[in-house]
Design a protein around this motif. Structure first.
Motif, PDB file in Angstrom:
ATOM      1  N   TYR A   1      -0.725  -1.727   4.543  1.00 46.95           N
ATOM      2  CA  TYR A   1      -2.149  -1.433   4.385  1.00 46.95           C
ATOM      3  C   TYR A   1      -2.989  -2.683   4.629  1.00 46.95           C
ATOM      4  O   TYR A   1      -4.051  -2.634   5.254  1.00 46.95           O
ATOM      5  CB  TYR A   1      -2.387  -0.898   2.961  1.00 46.95           C
TER       6      TYR A   1
ATOM      7  N   GLY B   1       0.798  -1.229   0.000  1.00 47.09           N
ATOM      8  CA  GLY B   1       0.000   0.000   0.000  1.00 47.09           C
ATOM      9  C   GLY B   1       0.829   1.277   0.000  1.00 47.09           C
ATOM     10  O   GLY B   1       0.320   2.348   0.337  1.00 47.09           O
TER      11      GLY B   1
ATOM     12  N   LEU C   1      -5.116   6.432   7.671  1.00 49.03           N
ATOM     13  CA  LEU C   1      -4.081   5.836   6.813  1.00 49.03           C
ATOM     14  C   LEU C   1      -3.235   6.914   6.150  1.00 49.03           C
ATOM     15  O   LEU C   1      -3.786   7.852   5.568  1.00 49.03           O
ATOM     16  CB  LEU C   1      -4.745   5.014   5.700  1.00 49.03           C
TER      17      LEU C   1
ATOM     18  N   ASP D   1       0.544   5.226   2.269  1.00 49.24           N
ATOM     19  CA  ASP D   1       0.818   5.411   0.838  1.00 49.24           C
ATOM     20  C   ASP D   1       1.869   6.480   0.595  1.00 49.24           C
ATOM     21  O   ASP D   1       2.665   6.387  -0.335  1.00 49.24           O
ATOM     22  CB  ASP D   1      -0.477   5.742   0.078  1.00 49.24           C
TER      23      ASP D   1
ATOM     24  N   GLN E   1       1.604   2.318  10.828  1.00 49.75           N
ATOM     25  CA  GLN E   1       1.460   2.171   9.373  1.00 49.75           C
ATOM     26  C   GLN E   1       2.562   1.233   8.871  1.00 49.75           C
ATOM     27  O   GLN E   1       3.633   1.681   8.474  1.00 49.75           O
ATOM     28  CB  GLN E   1       1.579   3.539   8.699  1.00 49.75           C
TER      29      GLN E   1
END
Ligand code: UT7
Length: 308
Positions: free
Chosen positions: A239, A29, A258, A261, A236
């Motif tokens: 993902y 992710g 989130l 990324d 994190q």
């Protein structure tokens, strides 16, 4: 928070190891991460700390304690906290705690002890990592997932820290960051490279179980459901770990903040960076109940329930 301005894309990494943008986005992710070019772990920590002090409207000399966490310190000694204290011109005690990716939660728990004993009114907590220094850049299983950065918070004595869970299952068989073997002419033991070793799949399974278990414990002990929560701010790391934990816990995924990324896995800086982004985006209201949750090397996992 502070992240170095230089970003590295998945395509950039595919020039270093056999990987590709599609695999990294789908399996982890991450699209890009910030990587230090000249920034030190202490420099990033001090930058995040200054931002936190500005945000809180607190002067460095008003701090009663500085607690820092890192697995990628510039030096073994002085501690990261000592370097931050000097950079800020603070005069309070300062020390580090090592609990890898869960360390920010361990800092909060330690700070709660100082507050409970009436020893502090304002405590600065900082997680800062130059993971790019300690990854093996020829290992595609690890070098694509980590990033650099720092996150900090100024804590005040009060009743916002409602509950916490801390669990350690000690051992180095799943995640390990060896120290340099040194140069002793007498040493006849093993000499490992000082880079991260990780069994990805074992870590993945452990992470999902840890996150689900810790959140459930906080729900049970405090008579809460996910409807009572504004946000869950998770470490994190991948993902798909967050997606699996959300599905298994029956918690809507939109409750999990989130940023993997754009930031990747920044270890101890991961939770405070995410928290700062969420706060600055205006989506946290005073009085909101939130859970912070993390897992990683140790193996150590932790979660806490806060009123913002
Ligand atoms: O913060 C510390 C805690 N760390 C974590 O939470 C990490 C948890 N683990 C993970 O996030 C995942 O396990 C990884 C991202 C590390 C790996 O993903 P995975 O889906 O578990 O992959 P895998 O290790 O099962 O490997 C599947 C395949 C293998 O190829 P073969 O044997 O099937 O041919 C790997 O060699 O994917 C290959 N692979 C890659 N391919 C392209 C592994 N890394 C890469 C890569 N690019 N970067």
């Amino acid at each position: 928070m502070y992240v170095p301005p230089h970003t590295v894309t998945n395509d950039d990494l595919s020039a270093l190891v056999e990987t590709n943008d599609e695999w990294i986005r789908r399996r982890v992710g991450i699209a890009e991460r910030h990587i230090a070019v000249t920034e030190s772990t202490a420099g990033m920590a001090a930058a995040a700390a200054r931002n936190a002090l500005d945000n809180a409207g607190i002067a460095a000399e008003d701090l009663d304690l500085i607690l820092c966490a890192t697995v990628s310190a510039d030096n073994v000694s002085p501690s990261l906290a000592c370097m931050v204290q000097a950079a800020l011109g603070a005069v309070c005690p300062a020390y580090d705690i090592n609990a890898a990716c869960s360390a920010f939660l361990f800092l909060l728990e330690t700070a709660a002890g100082w507050f409970a004993r009436g020893r502090a009114k304002k405590i600065l907590v900082v997680g800062s990592e130059r993971m790019s220094r300690i990854v093996d850049w020829s290992d595609r299983g690890t070098c694509v997932i980590f990033g650099d950065g720092a996150g900090a918070a100024v804590l005040g004595a009060g009743d916002g820290y409602l509950d916490s869970v801390i669990t350690v299952r000690g051992g180095d068989s799943v995640i390990k960051i060896p120290c340099s073997a040194g140069k002793s002419p007498f040493w006849q033991g093993s000499c490992e490279e000082p880079y991260i070793q990780m069994n990805g799949q074992e870590t993945f399974k452990y992470a999902v179980n840890a996150m689900c278990g810790d959140i459930q414990t906080l729900f049970n002990r405090n008579g809460l459901t996910h409807d009572d929560l504004a946000w869950i701010v998770p470490h994190q790391a991948n993902y798909r770990i967050i997606e699996s934990a959300a599905k298994r816990s029956g918690i809507p995924q939109e409750k999990f903040y989130l940023n993997i990324d754009r930031v990747g896995n920044t270890s101890s800086a991961s939770v405070p960076i995410a928290l700062d982004e969420l706060n600055r985006s205006g989506r946290l209201q005073r009085g909101d109940k939130i859970i912070l949750t993390a897992f990683g090397g140790g193996l150590a996992n932790a979660a806490c329930l806060l009123t913002w």
